[in-house]
Enzyme design. Structure first.
Site, PDB file in Angstrom:
ATOM      1  N   CYS A 158       0.703  -1.275   0.029  1.00 15.68           N
ATOM      2  CA  CYS A 158      -0.277   0.143   0.167  1.00 15.68           C
ATOM      3  C   CYS A 158       0.959   1.187   0.082  1.00 15.68           C
ATOM      4  O   CYS A 158       2.301   0.956  -0.189  1.00 15.68           O
ATOM      5  CB  CYS A 158      -0.841   0.225   1.226  1.00 15.68           C
ATOM      6  SG  CYS A 158      -2.580   0.543   1.192  1.00 15.68           S
ATOM      7  N   CYS A 171      -4.162  -0.502  -2.900  1.00 17.72           N
ATOM      8  CA  CYS A 171      -4.904   0.777  -3.420  1.00 17.72           C
ATOM      9  C   CYS A 171      -4.471   1.088  -4.448  1.00 17.72           C
ATOM     10  O   CYS A 171      -4.368   2.649  -5.023  1.00 17.72           O
ATOM     11  CB  CYS A 171      -4.183   1.656  -2.027  1.00 17.72           C
ATOM     12  SG  CYS A 171      -2.196   1.573  -1.721  1.00 17.72           S
TER      13      CYS A 171
END
Length: 145
Positions: free
Chosen positions: A69, A143
């Site tokens: 992420c 993400c």
């Protein structure tokens, strides 16, 4: 990798039949939800409990998964905690990292996971530069990074 958690061998998992895997280095510190303790690269041979420690990923596992992420502070930490919790006795190593590490795990993530029965309070926020890509069979972006 194509293998489901139930089809991965237990061989080499610290809690599995070959439970004599040596401690290895890795950035996360603290026990996972299954009670396995991992160690920081600066801690050699002595975990938080004063005993020998095992990392949460490495060659002692049949497969290794990395959750990636931006800051390793929320989504990747939660995914890491869930896989450690759900793997049971499957030989699946797991770690998480961020493009930028060191931001700390968000309190909201810790609270939500605790409410779900998964403790990530001792997890640390680590940078992907602290890991070797070849140590992982699968890298999952949480993400779009």
């Amino acid at each position: 990798c194509g293998a489901s958690l139930s089809s991965v061998s237990q061989a080499g998992h610290p809690d599995g039949p070959a439970g004599s895997a040596p401690p290895l280095s890795g950035p996360h510190a603290g026990p996972d939800s299954m009670g396995n303790t991992c160690q920081s690269p600066s801690v050699l041979g002595d975990g938080l409990d004063g005993g020998m420690s095992y990392t949460t990923y490495g060659p002692q596992y049949a497969k290794n998964v990395m959750f990636l992420c931006n800051h390793n502070s929320c989504r990747s930490q939660m995914a890491d905690g869930w896989l450690r919790h759900l793997r049971g006795q499957a030989s699946v190593g797991v770690a998480s990292a961020g493009i930028v590490g060191g931001t700390a795990v968000k309190e909201g993530a810790i609270t939500v996971m605790k409410d779900a029965g998964v403790d990530i309070a001792a997890f640390t926020s680590d940078a992907m530069a602290d890991f070797r890509p070849e140590d992982f069979d699968v890298v999952i972006s949480c993400c779009g990074c």
